[in-house]
Design a protein around this motif. Structure first.
Motif, PDB file in Angstrom:
ATOM      1  N   PRO A 178       0.820  -1.216   0.000  1.00  0.00           N
ATOM      2  CA  PRO A 178       0.000   0.000   0.000  1.00  0.00           C
ATOM      3  C   PRO A 178       0.859   1.273   0.000  1.00  0.00           C
ATOM      4  CG  PRO A 178      -0.744  -1.547   1.671  1.00  0.00           C
ATOM      5  CD  PRO A 178       0.519  -2.101   1.122  1.00  0.00           C
ATOM      6  N   GLU A 179       1.936   1.251   0.780  1.00  0.00           N
ATOM      7  CA  GLU A 179       2.810   2.429   0.850  1.00  0.00           C
ATOM      8  C   GLU A 179       3.480   2.705  -0.478  1.00  0.00           C
ATOM      9  OE1 GLU A 179       4.379   1.761   5.353  1.00  0.00           O
ATOM     10  OE2 GLU A 179       5.853   2.326   3.844  1.00  0.00           O
ATOM     11  N   ILE A 180       4.078   1.667  -1.026  1.00  0.00           N
ATOM     12  CA  ILE A 180       4.884   1.843  -2.227  1.00  0.00           C
ATOM     13  C   ILE A 180       3.981   2.279  -3.381  1.00  0.00           C
ATOM     14  CG2 ILE A 180       4.907  -0.449  -3.318  1.00  0.00           C
ATOM     15  CD1 ILE A 180       7.916  -0.340  -3.273  1.00  0.00           C
ATOM     16  N   LEU A 181       2.777   1.744  -3.426  1.00  0.00           N
ATOM     17  CA  LEU A 181       1.844   2.126  -4.490  1.00  0.00           C
ATOM     18  C   LEU A 181       1.384   3.572  -4.327  1.00  0.00           C
ATOM     19  CD1 LEU A 181      -0.333  -1.094  -4.667  1.00  0.00           C
ATOM     20  CD2 LEU A 181       0.904  -0.074  -6.586  1.00  0.00           C
ATOM     21  N   ALA A 182       1.238   3.996  -3.078  1.00  0.00           N
ATOM     22  CA  ALA A 182       0.684   5.328  -2.847  1.00  0.00           C
ATOM     23  C   ALA A 182       1.692   6.436  -3.137  1.00  0.00           C
ATOM     24  CB  ALA A 182       0.172   5.441  -1.412  1.00  0.00           C
ATOM     25  N   VAL A 183       2.969   6.200  -2.870  1.00  0.00           N
ATOM     26  CA  VAL A 183       3.899   7.335  -2.933  1.00  0.00           C
ATOM     27  C   VAL A 183       4.868   7.306  -4.115  1.00  0.00           C
ATOM     28  CG1 VAL A 183       3.780   7.603  -0.436  1.00  0.00           C
ATOM     29  CG2 VAL A 183       5.683   6.351  -1.429  1.00  0.00           C
ATOM     30  N   SER A 184       4.960   6.176  -4.853  1.00  0.00           N
ATOM     31  CA  SER A 184       5.966   6.101  -5.913  1.00  0.00           C
ATOM     32  C   SER A 184       5.462   6.701  -7.224  1.00  0.00           C
ATOM     33  CB  SER A 184       6.351   4.646  -6.174  1.00  0.00           C
ATOM     34  OG  SER A 184       6.763   4.020  -4.994  1.00  0.00           O
ATOM     35  N   ASP A 185       6.396   7.288  -7.993  1.00  0.00           N
ATOM     36  CA  ASP A 185       6.071   7.728  -9.349  1.00  0.00           C
ATOM     37  C   ASP A 185       6.153   6.554 -10.315  1.00  0.00           C
ATOM     38  OD1 ASP A 185       5.809  10.681  -9.052  1.00  0.00           O
ATOM     39  OD2 ASP A 185       7.780  10.369  -8.148  1.00  0.00           O
TER      40      ASP A 185
END
Ligand SMILES: Nc1ncnc2c1ncn2[C@@H]1O[C@H](COP(=O)(O)OP(=O)(O)OP(=O)(O)O)[C@@H](O)[C@H]1O
Ligand SMILES: [Mg+2]
Length: 509
Positions: A466-473
């Motif tokens: 969830p984190e990586i999907l939310a903040v990565s370009d």
């Protein structure tokens, strides 16, 4: 040795362990203020709270690590003093600590057997028995780790599994787990839950702390929330939900968990082509100014190896690395730092000095910014430290306190601040939110976003989908040391990432 008693009808049984009015003060901190807790036979009791709420302190008191100041403890209805770790163990209480407590220079098997090595005649240690036992415990936990390896040859997630295996190998009635899954990827968490449930069904009582709110429903029967050392209440897990628990923990509604700042992507900062050798093969990617590039992969996929290679901690055999368009050779971390690279390691102990206070720990990687006319600018150092203490809500906000007296999550915030204030151009973050509470997570990503906006490039290594999907370009997926996909923000979904991370992993050698 205590015998494990099977139990039935856990919910109605008399408490196995009862805490009443537990008080604990540290200099300047009221860590526990009149905490009551009942632990039933055969239940998993989750303990929730923000960083510094008092969870570890409570577990340490039950585990015989710390004495309490006031209050009573009853075991099987009888008042009891838990005098030491050794005494706790004789009472059938075992604890998995938040900070790994293994001996790095000993093997996995030796660590698992630590303190109770089986002997043959003439006090010879029975090495075969040690290894056999270790294999048995690890198998039970569904973990493939060679018991002959030394702890310092293992990744942090593997160390955490060994730490858990060691305590599971003791025969306990009460098991205390302080953030056992903070470094564990999904698959291993599932295994651990299955093992815990099997123990619970045999009547073992478990107290469990975690900052992964998503796990509570999968692992727990009841949940108790602590805030600032006080108990907010106890609920049946089935009768509560995440929103209620977060509000109890934080004392307010959280607006957005993982904010994403809009940032214009600039020119390439870091260009990696055909990096290979060791566990990596032909890794190529580009990281641009202003970009957050997520790196996802299962345990052993090569994420940390990649980070270490880029930071000069581990040599690579083939390939080229360019920074700002210029080919560079990074042989040592000093080279990396000089070239504007920063690396928050997955193990926070690697970058911090526990006996120093907060300001020197934060400025370790950027001392040269704090030197004026050859002298260290203590004022400037303190100002910067204070800024990050406030931004990240480090508790307690006392600069002169030595790092080792902070709670685990607050130490992690200091580790992060160290790189946030170092003005690096390329920042590699390996599991930056490990052990950090929900409110702090969103602060961390807000600061990382601002860093990107100021022109830095961020490599975000994470196993938290969830984190990586939310903040990565963009998100790069590694599998067995190879890049198996690079997804744009629009394309990336949980399924797509998991597929790229796992497909073909069987049958390929
Ligand atoms: N040995 C110590 N000396 C001084 N203060 C301490 C010590 N251990 C804990 N504290 C303080 O007691 C408070 C509670 O800490 P504790 O470690 O129990 O929090 P926690 O809920 O486990 O947090 P985290 O989620 O960050 O692990 C914190 O303010 C911490 O700084
Ligand atoms: Mg803790």
């Amino acid at each position: 040795m205590e015998v494990i008693r099977p139990s039935s009808g856990a919910a109605h049984a008399a408490p196995l362990l009862r805490l009443a009015g537990i008080q604990k003060r540290f200099p300047g901190v009221h860590a526990l203020d009149g905490v009551d807790l009942d632990l039933h036979p055969g239940e998993v009791h989750v303990l929730l709270g923000e960083n510094g709420a008092g969870k570890s302190t409570l577990l340490r008191i039950i585990g015989g690590v710390l004495p309490r100041d006031a209050g009573a403890i009853y075991l099987d209805g009888q008042p009891i003093e838990i005098r030491s770790v050794h005494h706790a163990r004789r009472l059938g209480i075992g604890m998995v600590h938040q900070e790994l407590s293994l001996v790095p220079s000993l093997t996995v098997a030796e660590n698992i057997a630590l303190g109770m090595w089986p002997t043959l005649r003439w006090y010879l240690v029975d090495w075969l028995a040690i290894e056999r036992q270790a294999r048995w415990v690890l198998d039970n936990l569904g973990v493939k780790i060679n018991p002959r390896l030394r702890i310092n040859q293992l990744a942090v997630a593997e160390q955490q599994l060994v730490e858990i295996a060691r305590v599971l190998s003791l025969r306990v009635r009460i098991l205390l787990l302080d953030e056992p899954t903070s470094a564990l990827p999904e698959q291993e968490r599932e295994h651990l839950f299955a093992v815990l449930h099997a123990m619970r069904d045999r009547g073992v009582s478990i107290i469990y702390t975690s900052h992964r709110l998503g796990e509570i429903h999968r692992v727990g029967d009841r949940v108790t929330v602590l805030r600032d050392g006080r108990k907010m209440g106890t609920w049946l897990v089935a009768e509560t939900d995440e929103d209620v628990l977060v509000r109890m923990m934080v004392g307010r509604e959280l607006r957005e968990l993982f904010p994403k700042l809009k940032v214009a992507i600039g020119p390439p900062l870091l260009e990696v082509s055909d990096l290979g050798g060791g566990a990596l093969s032909d890794v190529s990617f580009t990281l641009c100014a202003g970009e957050i590039l997520g790196v996802f992969g299962l345990r052993g996929a090569g994420r940390t190896t990649l980070a270490r290679a880029l930071f000069g901690l581990q040599p690579y055999e083939r390939g080229t690395v360019k920074i700002g368009g210029r080919p560079v050779h990074i042989r040592r971390p000093q080279d990396a730092i000089r070239l504007g690279l920063g690396y928050l390691t997955e193990d926070r102990r690697q970058g911090l000095v526990p006996h120093l206070q907060v300001p020197p720990n934060m400025t370790l990687a950027s001392l040269r910014h704090f030197v004026r006319y050859g002298l260290l600018d203590h004022q400037g150092e303190r100002r910067t430290a204070l800024h990050y203490v406030q931004e990240l809500d480090i508790q307690p906000p006392i600069l002169s306190r030595r790092l080792l007296f902070f709670s685990g999550g607050n130490q992690q915030k200091v580790a992060l601040a160290k790189w946030l204030c170092s003005r690096t151009k390329v920042l590699i973050l390996d599991e930056p939110t490990r052990g950090i509470d929900v409110a702090a997570k969103s602060e961390v990503f807000r600061l990382v976003g601002e860093l990107a906006r100021s022109g830095a490039g961020i490599l975000l290594l994470s196993s938290e989908l969830p984190e990586i999907l939310a903040v990565s370009d963009r998100i790069l997926v590694l599998r067995q040391g190879k890049v198996t996909g690079i997804f744009s923000r629009g394309e990336a979904t949980q399924e797509a990432l998991l597929k790229a991370a796992t497909e073909l992993s069987e049958g390929v050698t």
